[in-house]
Design a protein around this motif. Structure first.
Motif, PDB file in Angstrom:
ATOM      1  N   VAL A  21     134.684  -8.657  41.437  1.00 25.47           N
ATOM      2  CA  VAL A  21     135.892  -7.878  41.151  1.00 25.47           C
ATOM      3  C   VAL A  21     136.397  -8.143  39.743  1.00 25.47           C
ATOM      4  CG1 VAL A  21     138.321  -7.718  41.774  1.00 25.47           C
ATOM      5  CG2 VAL A  21     136.605  -7.640  43.532  1.00 25.47           C
ATOM      6  N   ASN A  22     136.492  -9.411  39.357  1.00 24.78           N
ATOM      7  CA  ASN A  22     137.134  -9.720  38.088  1.00 24.78           C
ATOM      8  C   ASN A  22     136.283  -9.360  36.891  1.00 24.78           C
ATOM      9  OD1 ASN A  22     139.630 -10.730  38.951  1.00 24.78           O
ATOM     10  ND2 ASN A  22     138.585 -12.503  39.775  1.00 24.78           N
ATOM     11  N   VAL A  23     134.997  -9.716  36.914  1.00 27.46           N
ATOM     12  CA  VAL A  23     134.133  -9.311  35.803  1.00 27.46           C
ATOM     13  C   VAL A  23     134.059  -7.792  35.758  1.00 27.46           C
ATOM     14  CG1 VAL A  23     131.813  -9.425  34.883  1.00 27.46           C
ATOM     15  CG2 VAL A  23     132.840 -11.450  35.830  1.00 27.46           C
ATOM     16  N   GLY A  24     134.070  -7.169  36.948  1.00 22.57           N
ATOM     17  CA  GLY A  24     134.025  -5.711  37.014  1.00 22.57           C
ATOM     18  C   GLY A  24     135.179  -5.045  36.300  1.00 22.57           C
ATOM     19  N   TYR A  25     136.404  -5.428  36.668  1.00 26.36           N
ATOM     20  CA  TYR A  25     137.500  -4.704  36.012  1.00 26.36           C
ATOM     21  C   TYR A  25     137.698  -5.138  34.582  1.00 26.36           C
ATOM     22  CZ  TYR A  25     141.127  -8.269  37.095  1.00 26.36           C
ATOM     23  OH  TYR A  25     141.869  -9.390  37.200  1.00 26.36           O
ATOM     24  N   THR A  26     137.280  -6.371  34.217  1.00 23.73           N
ATOM     25  CA  THR A  26     137.319  -6.749  32.800  1.00 23.73           C
ATOM     26  C   THR A  26     136.442  -5.817  31.973  1.00 23.73           C
ATOM     27  OG1 THR A  26     137.680  -9.039  33.353  1.00 23.73           O
ATOM     28  CG2 THR A  26     136.824  -8.587  31.181  1.00 23.73           C
ATOM     29  N   LEU A  27     135.210  -5.581  32.447  1.00 27.24           N
ATOM     30  CA  LEU A  27     134.300  -4.715  31.698  1.00 27.24           C
ATOM     31  C   LEU A  27     134.774  -3.266  31.692  1.00 27.24           C
ATOM     32  CD1 LEU A  27     130.868  -6.185  32.773  1.00 27.24           C
ATOM     33  CD2 LEU A  27     132.041  -6.448  30.609  1.00 27.24           C
ATOM     34  N   LEU A  28     135.307  -2.804  32.846  1.00 23.89           N
ATOM     35  CA  LEU A  28     135.806  -1.443  32.896  1.00 23.89           C
ATOM     36  C   LEU A  28     136.939  -1.233  31.912  1.00 23.89           C
ATOM     37  CD1 LEU A  28     135.970  -0.191  36.573  1.00 23.89           C
ATOM     38  CD2 LEU A  28     134.705   0.754  34.678  1.00 23.89           C
ATOM     39  N   LEU A  29     137.867  -2.205  31.889  1.00 30.48           N
ATOM     40  CA  LEU A  29     139.001  -2.059  30.990  1.00 30.48           C
ATOM     41  C   LEU A  29     138.558  -2.125  29.538  1.00 30.48           C
ATOM     42  CD1 LEU A  29     141.799  -4.029  32.812  1.00 30.48           C
ATOM     43  CD2 LEU A  29     141.585  -1.602  32.494  1.00 30.48           C
ATOM     44  N   LEU A  30     137.455  -2.850  29.275  1.00 29.15           N
ATOM     45  CA  LEU A  30     136.917  -2.849  27.915  1.00 29.15           C
ATOM     46  C   LEU A  30     136.579  -1.441  27.473  1.00 29.15           C
ATOM     47  CD1 LEU A  30     135.703  -4.633  25.561  1.00 29.15           C
ATOM     48  CD2 LEU A  30     133.533  -4.194  26.642  1.00 29.15           C
ATOM     49  N   VAL A  31     136.035  -0.647  28.389  1.00 27.20           N
ATOM     50  CA  VAL A  31     135.666   0.718  28.036  1.00 27.20           C
ATOM     51  C   VAL A  31     136.901   1.607  27.971  1.00 27.20           C
ATOM     52  CG1 VAL A  31     134.345   2.706  28.806  1.00 27.20           C
ATOM     53  CG2 VAL A  31     133.387   0.435  29.030  1.00 27.20           C
ATOM     54  N   TRP A  32     137.852   1.395  28.878  1.00 26.69           N
ATOM     55  CA  TRP A  32     139.003   2.302  28.942  1.00 26.69           C
ATOM     56  C   TRP A  32     140.062   2.013  27.892  1.00 26.69           C
ATOM     57  CZ3 TRP A  32     139.635   1.920  34.952  1.00 26.69           C
ATOM     58  CH2 TRP A  32     138.636   2.695  35.531  1.00 26.69           C
ATOM     59  N   PHE A  33     140.206   0.753  27.464  1.00 23.97           N
ATOM     60  CA  PHE A  33     141.163   0.439  26.413  1.00 23.97           C
ATOM     61  C   PHE A  33     140.688   1.008  25.090  1.00 23.97           C
ATOM     62  CE2 PHE A  33     144.109  -1.758  28.627  1.00 23.97           C
ATOM     63  CZ  PHE A  33     143.839  -3.058  28.998  1.00 23.97           C
ATOM     64  N   ARG A  34     141.661   1.317  24.223  1.00 23.93           N
ATOM     65  CA  ARG A  34     141.301   1.730  22.883  1.00 23.93           C
ATOM     66  C   ARG A  34     141.463   0.520  21.959  1.00 23.93           C
ATOM     67  NH1 ARG A  34     143.931   6.259  20.627  1.00 23.93           N
ATOM     68  NH2 ARG A  34     142.052   7.511  20.674  1.00 23.93           N
ATOM     69  N   PHE A  35     140.360   0.138  21.331  1.00 24.79           N
ATOM     70  CA  PHE A  35     140.397  -0.979  20.395  1.00 24.79           C
ATOM     71  C   PHE A  35     140.431  -0.392  18.996  1.00 24.79           C
ATOM     72  CE2 PHE A  35     139.624  -4.767  22.934  1.00 24.79           C
ATOM     73  CZ  PHE A  35     139.176  -4.234  24.114  1.00 24.79           C
ATOM     74  N   GLU A  36     141.631  -0.259  18.418  1.00 26.39           N
ATOM     75  CA  GLU A  36     141.737   0.279  17.068  1.00 26.39           C
ATOM     76  C   GLU A  36     142.668  -0.583  16.241  1.00 26.39           C
ATOM     77  OE1 GLU A  36     143.056   4.203  17.587  1.00 26.39           O
ATOM     78  OE2 GLU A  36     141.201   4.899  18.485  1.00 26.39           O
ATOM     79  N   PRO A  37     142.267  -1.811  15.920  1.00 26.30           N
ATOM     80  CA  PRO A  37     143.151  -2.648  15.113  1.00 26.30           C
ATOM     81  C   PRO A  37     143.104  -2.247  13.649  1.00 26.30           C
ATOM     82  CG  PRO A  37     141.141  -3.820  15.590  1.00 26.30           C
ATOM     83  CD  PRO A  37     141.028  -2.503  16.274  1.00 26.30           C
ATOM     84  N   THR A  38     144.273  -2.201  13.024  1.00 19.94           N
ATOM     85  CA  THR A  38     144.328  -1.779  11.627  1.00 19.94           C
ATOM     86  C   THR A  38     144.307  -2.963  10.668  1.00 19.94           C
ATOM     87  OG1 THR A  38     146.695  -1.681  11.942  1.00 19.94           O
ATOM     88  CG2 THR A  38     145.497   0.392  12.002  1.00 19.94           C
ATOM     89  N   SER A  39     144.649  -4.152  11.185  1.00 19.80           N
ATOM     90  CA  SER A  39     144.613  -5.337  10.327  1.00 19.80           C
ATOM     91  C   SER A  39     144.351  -6.536  11.213  1.00 19.80           C
ATOM     92  CB  SER A  39     145.937  -5.516   9.602  1.00 19.80           C
ATOM     93  OG  SER A  39     146.939  -5.751  10.541  1.00 19.80           O
ATOM     94  N   VAL A  40     144.178  -7.681  10.584  1.00 18.56           N
ATOM     95  CA  VAL A  40     143.857  -8.874  11.364  1.00 18.56           C
ATOM     96  C   VAL A  40     145.027  -9.269  12.256  1.00 18.56           C
ATOM     97  CG1 VAL A  40     143.163 -11.277  11.244  1.00 18.56           C
ATOM     98  CG2 VAL A  40     142.246  -9.650   9.624  1.00 18.56           C
ATOM     99  N   SER A  41     146.266  -9.166  11.744  1.00 21.77           N
ATOM    100  CA  SER A  41     147.404  -9.548  12.587  1.00 21.77           C
ATOM    101  C   SER A  41     147.591  -8.563  13.733  1.00 21.77           C
ATOM    102  CB  SER A  41     148.676  -9.660  11.759  1.00 21.77           C
ATOM    103  OG  SER A  41     148.977  -8.430  11.166  1.00 21.77           O
ATOM    104  N   ALA A  42     147.296  -7.270  13.472  1.00 25.26           N
ATOM    105  CA  ALA A  42     147.361  -6.295  14.560  1.00 25.26           C
ATOM    106  C   ALA A  42     146.298  -6.590  15.593  1.00 25.26           C
ATOM    107  CB  ALA A  42     147.180  -4.882  14.017  1.00 25.26           C
ATOM    108  N   MET A  43     145.132  -7.057  15.116  1.00 21.72           N
ATOM    109  CA  MET A  43     144.071  -7.409  16.056  1.00 21.72           C
ATOM    110  C   MET A  43     144.494  -8.574  16.936  1.00 21.72           C
ATOM    111  SD  MET A  43     140.229  -8.732  15.297  1.00 21.72           S
ATOM    112  CE  MET A  43     140.525 -10.470  15.287  1.00 21.72           C
ATOM    113  N   CYS A  44     145.126  -9.604  16.328  1.00 18.89           N
ATOM    114  CA  CYS A  44     145.555 -10.751  17.120  1.00 18.89           C
ATOM    115  C   CYS A  44     146.576 -10.333  18.169  1.00 18.89           C
ATOM    116  CB  CYS A  44     146.161 -11.833  16.221  1.00 18.89           C
ATOM    117  SG  CYS A  44     144.957 -12.680  15.234  1.00 18.89           S
ATOM    118  N   ALA A  45     147.563  -9.524  17.744  1.00 17.38           N
ATOM    119  CA  ALA A  45     148.604  -9.126  18.684  1.00 17.38           C
ATOM    120  C   ALA A  45     148.010  -8.290  19.815  1.00 17.38           C
ATOM    121  CB  ALA A  45     149.685  -8.336  17.955  1.00 17.38           C
ATOM    122  N   ASP A  46     147.121  -7.354  19.462  1.00 18.99           N
ATOM    123  CA  ASP A  46     146.509  -6.479  20.451  1.00 18.99           C
ATOM    124  C   ASP A  46     145.671  -7.276  21.438  1.00 18.99           C
ATOM    125  OD1 ASP A  46     144.129  -3.864  20.564  1.00 18.99           O
ATOM    126  OD2 ASP A  46     146.174  -3.857  21.357  1.00 18.99           O
TER     127      ASP A  46
END
Lengths: 139, 122
Positions: free
Chosen positions: A73-98
């Motif tokens: 269950v846990n590895v499953g939804y972790t991987l699913l959310l990886l696909v469904w989330f949008r990873f668009e960090p604009t800077s390093v600090s935005a990446m850390c916060a995100d």
């Protein structure tokens, strides 16, 4: 996924930061899931004996099954959310916060599911009169 | 000077250190309550304590990470860092205090129930 990034016209820096963020997200969360699973499995060896006091081998097998189910269950939804989330960090600090927000959210979900399991085991155990430190359940 | 990264780098270790501090004290001393509730059955008391401890860590670390985000603005200087950090760390410490007292309440309640049960069956 590459096509979606190119179509959305995101810069190369964002794309490589997104890659770093995805790798960090995966390694952190899979690490947390594995470690927490190991700790719960170890503690569960004694805990499940509470619910099947006359069948220790069955209890042990159920603990192992719970571990497998937990990983699925846990590895499953972790991987699913990886696909469904949008990873668009604009800077390093935005990446850390995100990253903090995403990892924190999933760790929080893990904690809520964990306590949910414990509460259900407790209530169902009480119902079946398996918890010897409570009054017998009168149905 | 990127004040946002500085704020994150200060907040995260303090939040994690606070969580570890509260959790270790709560569950080191909570073993006594567990022994009482489970009538001296040591292995089950230790196992249940460990389960609660893992859940406690998960909830608190998750919450600490979720509130980490700081929305920087144009004039974000060192004064703003101090103010935002005080707000976040103070709020998190308050939340940990509530969790600690909530858990203590549950421990005492379990101890009382166990005592009632022992007196009823004695």
């Amino acid at each position: 996924m590459l096509q979606s990034y190119l179509k959305a016209n995101i810069s190369l820096q964002t794309m490589s930061l997104a890659l770093i963020e995805q790798l960090l997200y995966l390694s952190l969360l899979i690490g947390i899931v594995l470690r927490v699973g190991h700790q719960l499995h170890h503690a569960g060896v004694a805990y499940v004996q509470l619910f099947w006091p006359t069948q220790p081998k069955l209890a042990h097998r159920i603990n192992d099954l719970l571990l497998v189910g937990y990983y699925l269950v846990n590895v499953g939804y972790t991987l699913l959310l990886l696909v469904w989330f949008r990873f668009e960090p604009t800077s390093v600090s935005a990446m850390c916060a995100d990253l903090a927000q995403k990892v924190g959210g999933i760790v929080l979900i893990l904690g809520i599911l964990h306590f949910n399991n414990m509460i259900w085991l407790y209530l169902l155990g009480r119902r079946a009169n398996l918890m010897s430190h409570h009054k017998p359940y009168k149905s | 000077m990127n004040y946002l990264m500085l704020a994150y780098a200060i907040y995260l270790p303090i939040a994690i250190a606070l969580t570890i501090y509260v959790s270790r004290h709560l569950f080191k001393n909570g073993l006594v309550f567990m022994m009482d509730i489970f009538n001296g059955r040591e292995s089950i008391a230790i196992a249940t304590n460990k389960l609660f401890e893992v859940g406690f860590y998960l909830l608190n670390v998750g919450f600490a990470l979720m509130i980490l985000r700081i929305d920087g603005y144009a004039g974000f200087n060192s004064q703003a860092v101090v103010e935002v950090l005080s707000e976040k760390i103070g709020g998190f410490a308050l939340y940990l205090g509530f969790m600690l007292f909530g858990n203590l309440f549950l421990f005492f309640r379990g101890k009382r129930k166990a005592k009632q049960y022992r007196q009823a069956t004695a």
